[in-house]
Design a protein around this motif. Structure first.
Motif, PDB file in Angstrom:
ATOM      1  N   ILE A 121       3.158 -15.173  24.488  1.00 58.14           N
ATOM      2  CA  ILE A 121       3.630 -14.245  25.512  1.00 58.14           C
ATOM      3  C   ILE A 121       2.558 -13.185  25.729  1.00 58.14           C
ATOM      4  CG2 ILE A 121       5.434 -12.616  26.173  1.00 58.14           C
ATOM      5  CD1 ILE A 121       6.402 -15.523  25.929  1.00 58.14           C
ATOM      6  N   ARG A 122       2.240 -12.929  26.987  1.00 64.29           N
ATOM      7  CA  ARG A 122       1.136 -12.014  27.262  1.00 64.29           C
ATOM      8  C   ARG A 122       1.503 -10.567  26.949  1.00 64.29           C
ATOM      9  NH1 ARG A 122      -3.160 -13.030  32.020  1.00 64.29           N
ATOM     10  NH2 ARG A 122      -4.797 -11.653  31.210  1.00 64.29           N
ATOM     11  N   GLU A 123       2.655 -10.110  27.430  1.00 63.52           N
ATOM     12  CA  GLU A 123       3.118  -8.755  27.133  1.00 63.52           C
ATOM     13  C   GLU A 123       4.637  -8.783  27.068  1.00 63.52           C
ATOM     14  OE1 GLU A 123       2.920  -4.358  29.130  1.00 63.52           O
ATOM     15  OE2 GLU A 123       1.043  -5.499  29.063  1.00 63.52           O
ATOM     16  N   GLN A 124       5.155  -8.916  25.883  1.00 66.28           N
ATOM     17  CA  GLN A 124       6.585  -9.134  25.678  1.00 66.28           C
ATOM     18  C   GLN A 124       7.426  -7.996  26.243  1.00 66.28           C
ATOM     19  OE1 GLN A 124       8.460  -9.020  21.671  1.00 66.28           O
ATOM     20  NE2 GLN A 124       8.312 -11.260  21.788  1.00 66.28           N
ATOM     21  N   SER A 125       6.978  -6.753  26.072  1.00 61.38           N
ATOM     22  CA  SER A 125       7.770  -5.616  26.543  1.00 61.38           C
ATOM     23  C   SER A 125       7.868  -5.586  28.059  1.00 61.38           C
ATOM     24  CB  SER A 125       7.161  -4.303  26.044  1.00 61.38           C
ATOM     25  OG  SER A 125       5.846  -4.130  26.559  1.00 61.38           O
ATOM     26  N   TYR A 126       6.928  -6.219  28.723  1.00 60.22           N
ATOM     27  CA  TYR A 126       6.902  -6.215  30.186  1.00 60.22           C
ATOM     28  C   TYR A 126       7.709  -7.369  30.774  1.00 60.22           C
ATOM     29  CZ  TYR A 126       5.004  -6.646  34.926  1.00 60.22           C
ATOM     30  OH  TYR A 126       4.872  -6.762  36.286  1.00 60.22           O
ATOM     31  N   GLY A 127       7.452  -8.591  30.316  1.00 65.15           N
ATOM     32  CA  GLY A 127       8.080  -9.765  30.925  1.00 65.15           C
ATOM     33  C   GLY A 127       9.112 -10.459  30.069  1.00 65.15           C
ATOM     34  N   GLY A 128       9.292 -10.014  28.833  1.00 64.30           N
ATOM     35  CA  GLY A 128      10.285 -10.633  27.978  1.00 64.30           C
ATOM     36  C   GLY A 128       9.718 -11.702  27.069  1.00 64.30           C
ATOM     37  N   PRO A 129      10.576 -12.370  26.277  1.00 64.05           N
ATOM     38  CA  PRO A 129      10.119 -13.279  25.221  1.00 64.05           C
ATOM     39  C   PRO A 129      10.097 -14.757  25.594  1.00 64.05           C
ATOM     40  CG  PRO A 129      12.425 -12.774  24.887  1.00 64.05           C
ATOM     41  CD  PRO A 129      12.012 -12.041  26.137  1.00 64.05           C
ATOM     42  N   TYR A 130      10.390 -15.121  26.842  1.00 61.93           N
ATOM     43  CA  TYR A 130      10.622 -16.526  27.180  1.00 61.93           C
ATOM     44  C   TYR A 130       9.485 -17.122  28.013  1.00 61.93           C
ATOM     45  CZ  TYR A 130      15.326 -15.233  25.708  1.00 61.93           C
ATOM     46  OH  TYR A 130      16.404 -14.769  24.987  1.00 61.93           O
ATOM     47  N   ALA A 131       9.464 -18.455  28.075  1.00 63.42           N
ATOM     48  CA  ALA A 131       8.456 -19.188  28.841  1.00 63.42           C
ATOM     49  C   ALA A 131       9.138 -20.211  29.742  1.00 63.42           C
ATOM     50  CB  ALA A 131       7.474 -19.899  27.891  1.00 63.42           C
ATOM     51  N   PRO A 132       8.524 -20.551  30.870  1.00 63.01           N
ATOM     52  CA  PRO A 132       9.108 -21.576  31.747  1.00 63.01           C
ATOM     53  C   PRO A 132       8.961 -22.957  31.129  1.00 63.01           C
ATOM     54  CG  PRO A 132       6.934 -20.995  32.535  1.00 63.01           C
ATOM     55  CD  PRO A 132       7.224 -20.077  31.383  1.00 63.01           C
ATOM     56  N   LYS A 133       9.748 -23.912  31.593  1.00 62.38           N
ATOM     57  CA  LYS A 133       9.707 -25.236  30.981  1.00 62.38           C
ATOM     58  C   LYS A 133       9.779 -26.391  31.976  1.00 62.38           C
ATOM     59  CE  LYS A 133      11.219 -27.072  26.518  1.00 62.38           C
ATOM     60  NZ  LYS A 133      12.191 -26.927  25.420  1.00 62.38           N
ATOM     61  N   LYS A 134      10.449 -26.197  33.105  1.00 61.91           N
ATOM     62  CA  LYS A 134      10.589 -27.301  34.045  1.00 61.91           C
ATOM     63  C   LYS A 134       9.250 -27.741  34.626  1.00 61.91           C
ATOM     64  CE  LYS A 134      15.380 -26.700  35.656  1.00 61.91           C
ATOM     65  NZ  LYS A 134      16.271 -26.332  36.784  1.00 61.91           N
ATOM     66  N   ASN A 135       8.285 -26.848  34.640  1.00 61.49           N
ATOM     67  CA  ASN A 135       6.972 -27.158  35.214  1.00 61.49           C
ATOM     68  C   ASN A 135       5.955 -27.613  34.173  1.00 61.49           C
ATOM     69  OD1 ASN A 135       7.124 -24.428  34.172  1.00 61.49           O
ATOM     70  ND2 ASN A 135       5.067 -24.122  34.956  1.00 61.49           N
ATOM     71  N   ILE A 136       6.385 -27.829  32.950  1.00 65.57           N
ATOM     72  CA  ILE A 136       5.455 -28.097  31.851  1.00 65.57           C
ATOM     73  C   ILE A 136       5.338 -29.595  31.581  1.00 65.57           C
ATOM     74  CG2 ILE A 136       4.943 -27.670  29.421  1.00 65.57           C
ATOM     75  CD1 ILE A 136       4.685 -25.197  31.221  1.00 65.57           C
ATOM     76  N   TYR A 137       4.124 -30.088  31.621  1.00 67.98           N
ATOM     77  CA  TYR A 137       3.874 -31.498  31.316  1.00 67.98           C
ATOM     78  C   TYR A 137       3.946 -31.738  29.806  1.00 67.98           C
ATOM     79  CZ  TYR A 137      -0.777 -29.351  30.819  1.00 67.98           C
ATOM     80  OH  TYR A 137      -1.816 -28.521  30.475  1.00 67.98           O
ATOM     81  N   TYR A 138       4.057 -33.005  29.430  1.00 72.93           N
ATOM     82  CA  TYR A 138       4.226 -33.379  28.029  1.00 72.93           C
ATOM     83  C   TYR A 138       2.875 -33.674  27.376  1.00 72.93           C
ATOM     84  CZ  TYR A 138       9.258 -33.713  28.813  1.00 72.93           C
ATOM     85  OH  TYR A 138      10.566 -33.416  29.090  1.00 72.93           O
ATOM     86  N   GLN A 139       2.789 -33.350  26.084  1.00 68.27           N
ATOM     87  CA  GLN A 139       1.549 -33.582  25.361  1.00 68.27           C
ATOM     88  C   GLN A 139       1.194 -35.067  25.317  1.00 68.27           C
ATOM     89  OE1 GLN A 139       1.605 -32.377  21.208  1.00 68.27           O
ATOM     90  NE2 GLN A 139      -0.610 -32.054  21.190  1.00 68.27           N
ATOM     91  N   ALA A 140       2.194 -35.919  25.138  1.00 76.08           N
ATOM     92  CA  ALA A 140       1.942 -37.350  24.991  1.00 76.08           C
ATOM     93  C   ALA A 140       1.323 -37.969  26.239  1.00 76.08           C
ATOM     94  CB  ALA A 140       3.235 -38.078  24.629  1.00 76.08           C
ATOM     95  N   THR A 141       1.599 -37.390  27.417  1.00 88.62           N
ATOM     96  CA  THR A 141       1.096 -37.952  28.670  1.00 88.62           C
ATOM     97  C   THR A 141       0.198 -36.967  29.411  1.00 88.62           C
ATOM     98  OG1 THR A 141       3.155 -37.252  29.754  1.00 88.62           O
ATOM     99  CG2 THR A 141       3.029 -39.538  28.964  1.00 88.62           C
ATOM    100  N   ALA A 142      -0.320 -35.968  28.703  1.00 81.41           N
ATOM    101  CA  ALA A 142      -1.127 -34.931  29.352  1.00 81.41           C
ATOM    102  C   ALA A 142      -2.378 -35.503  30.004  1.00 81.41           C
ATOM    103  CB  ALA A 142      -1.506 -33.855  28.336  1.00 81.41           C
ATOM    104  N   ASP A 143      -2.975 -36.532  29.403  1.00 78.65           N
ATOM    105  CA  ASP A 143      -4.184 -37.115  29.990  1.00 78.65           C
ATOM    106  C   ASP A 143      -3.919 -37.667  31.383  1.00 78.65           C
ATOM    107  OD1 ASP A 143      -5.551 -36.471  27.728  1.00 78.65           O
ATOM    108  OD2 ASP A 143      -5.591 -38.510  26.904  1.00 78.65           O
ATOM    109  N   GLN A 144      -2.703 -38.148  31.604  1.00 79.39           N
ATOM    110  CA  GLN A 144      -2.355 -38.752  32.883  1.00 79.39           C
ATOM    111  C   GLN A 144      -1.755 -37.765  33.863  1.00 79.39           C
ATOM    112  OE1 GLN A 144       0.276 -42.116  32.461  1.00 79.39           O
ATOM    113  NE2 GLN A 144       0.233 -42.611  34.647  1.00 79.39           N
TER     114      GLN A 144
END
Length: 596
Positions: A393-416
């Motif tokens: 997290i870049r600045e927790q006090s500013y944006g909170g403790p969470y991260a997005p997930k629906k836009n995140i690709y998977y490690q197993a298929t990252a090359d593709q």
């Protein structure tokens, strides 16, 4: 092979003449840009098809970001509307820190003015799409060699796309000028409501497009029907919306001919390996590693939206809010959400803790969609390992403790399915414009508004029952085909519990609508819909001001935000566009929205 949205650049100022396009191909979505063609070259079926490809290529909103039409980062015109729909809708914080892209803070807190450059970038990018559609239609009208069936197909696709672009403009700014293939002077006033024009484009597309297309990425009859229903819904034409949604639900197929349905696993809508499925009504096609050496076709508008200081490198934007996370709490006994007091007894977070500090995730009852939507500490982040909390997290006090997930690709298929050709990654995960779950929930809304409470409940429960499929729970995904080192279900898995509604919650129209509205928040979170939903429901002021009051006690980013009814339902017309609209009389043809 997954179809891709080719990059096609047209240098157009309103609907005029200089055209840059691609060479023709049997698969219109698979070829790189080859250069410029003059108008005489496109004066045939091949050239018109290439103009249509150009209209599709503008869907990603990036045509304007770095070309002669002028500046702005690609995220300013992102087609998923993560700034204008999700962050402004209270389901996500801008993220990063206050000094990074401060223009977003102004938008989110409703303190921006018409000179905010984000608005001008978005306006130009969407009107670029309109111009490409108009060029396609204008050239089509002058060609007498194309068969009637192909003429209807090309015109239907172009008018579908134009309807989409104008829908974007309408929901952003309300009063915008209508420019079509017959408009001679682009300096048109914005004094007429364009809903009837949008309706006509989608009606034409619905009546003239075929059920299936030769490439998946093209719009078909049923995508047009769904968008027509959405157009009715935004105008509160509930009877018309109900009728078309019923037809789409019962008879609709995607462009490959597969009957519309919810895919068994919620997560499969957000994985490039499993998208373009039965749930796909219309997507903007994305692709990674296309040979261009850029991420221009890899969802470039979302390049900021990955956890900071992580395997994704950059940049810490688009953080889900505590308000959103709390919405996924469910009652231990009923498996239903708390529609009124969901922020009471919030989901435990690691706010204020370092990644080295001990932390035990929340053990209360949760909707399983939470952990496919939000990255939170101590829970597996797809197959990348456990989310470590503050270290990502870049600045927790500013944006909170969470991260997005629906836009995140998977490690197993990252090359593709990821693209590392830029300082921030790209992804092949499509941008959903309309998916079938969205159609079901819009149909439920139309049913509830017209007295069909039982049918409305059936549609909503169809969405909830899919979420309740235990094969789609994060812990089962980790346990079975994707083992994660050190995963211990007894301590690392959330307490998932979700159940369908009963007639008790759908006993009245008001109760039913409250449940439907909340279900859209849960199902479609982080997909760019929330702000526009709140506005069309007429509850933006109460909802967003309550959000500012709650979230502002947790993070600093939204402090001072305030929504004012009668002003903030629409964004300000870009001042740059008003200045450019000055006619021979010396006065601008564009009028500013009220309150700006």
């Amino acid at each position: 092979m997954k179809p891709i949205n080719k990059k096609l650049r047209l240098l157009l100022i309103a609907p005029t003449v200089l055209i840059l396009t691609y060479a023709c191909s049997d698969s219109f979505l698979d070829q790189p840009a080859l250069g410029a063609l003059s108008e005489d070259v496109v004066a045939n079926e091949v050239g018109i098809e290439n103009l249509l490809i150009g209209a599709y290529a503008a869907l990603d909103g990036q045509q304007d970001a770095n070309n002669a039409l002028g500046g702005g980062g690609p995220w300013e015109a992102a087609p998923e509307n993560w700034v204008y729909g999700s962050v402004a809708g209270g389901v996500a914080s801008k993220g990063s820190f206050g000094g990074d892209q401060p223009a977003i803070d102004q938008i989110v807190k409703f303190i921006s003015n018409p000179s905010n450059g984000y608005y001008n970038t978005k306006w130009k990018a969407v009107y670029e799409g309109v111009a490409r559609c108009n060029n396609t239609l204008k050239q089509l009208a002058s060609d007498e060699t194309i068969s009637d069936a192909e003429r209807k197909n090309i015109a239907g696709q172009a008018r579908f796309l134009r309807g989409h672009y104008y829908f974007e403009l309408k929901k952003m700014w309300n009063m915008v000028p209508w420019i079509d293939e017959n408009t001679e002077d682009p300096k048109q006033p914005n004094t007429e409501d364009i809903w009837p024009n949008i309706e006509e484009d989608f009606k034409y597309a619905y009546e003239n497009l075929p059920d299936t297309q030769t490439e998946f990425g093209r719009a078909n009859k049923w995508a047009a029907g769904a968008y027509l229903g959405k157009t009715y819904l935004y105008q509160h034409k509930y009877t018309e919306a109900k009728e078309i949604f019923t037809t789409v639900i019962n008879s609709g197929v995607n462009s490959a001919g597969t009957k519309y349905d919810l895919v068994p696993l919620f997560k499969d809508n957000f994985d490039a390996a499993t998208e373009n499925n039965a749930e796909t009504v219309f997507d903007i096609q994305m692709v990674a590693n296309d040979g261009t050496g850029t991420i221009a076709n890899s969802s470039q508008g979302g390049k900021l939206n990955f956890p900071y200081n992580s395997p994704f490198r950059c940049c810490g934007f688009f953080q889900p809010t505590q308000d959103l996370v709390n919405s996924y709490k469910t009652d231990e006994a009923t498996g239903l959400p708390d529609l009124d007091d969901y922020n009471t007894d919030p989901v435990k977070s690691d706010m204020g803790l370092n990644s080295t500090d001990p932390f035990t995730p929340y053990t209360g009852s949760l909707d399983p969609r939470l952990d496919w939507t939000v990255g939170r500490r101590g829970i597996p982040y797809h197959d990348w390992g456990y989310h470590p909390g503050k270290d990502w997290i870049r600045e927790q006090s500013y944006g909170g403790p969470y991260a997005p997930k629906k836009n995140i690709y998977y490690q197993a298929t990252a090359d593709q399915y990821s693209d590392q050709s830029s300082w921030a990654p790209g992804t092949a995960i499509n941008v959903h414009i309309i998916r079938f779950a969205d159609v079901l929930l819009m149909a439920a809304e139309a049913e509830a508004q017209t007295g069909g409470l039982d049918q409305a409940m059936e549609y909503v429960n169809r969405v909830r029952n899919r979420a309740a499929n235990p094969n789609g729970f994060l812990k089962d995904y980790i346990d079975s085909s994707n083992p994660l080192a050190g995963f211990d279900e007894s301590t690392d898995a959330a307490n998932y519990n979700i159940a369908p509604y009963t007639s008790t919650q759908f006993s009245t129209k008001d109760n039913a609508l409250k449940a439907i509205y909340f279900e859209r928040k849960l199902e479609l979170a982080m997909e760019g819909h929330r702000f526009f939903d709140l506005v069309r429901w007429g509850i933006a002021e109460e909802t967003l001001n309550a959000y500012f009051d709650y979230q502002g006690n947790i993070t600093t980013d939204v402090r001072g935000g305030r929504f004012i009814s009668g002003i903030h339902e629409y964004y300000p017309i870009p001042q740059a566009q008003i200045d450019l609209s000055v006619d021979e009389s010396g006065l601008p043809t564009l009028k500013q929205n009220p309150g700006y």
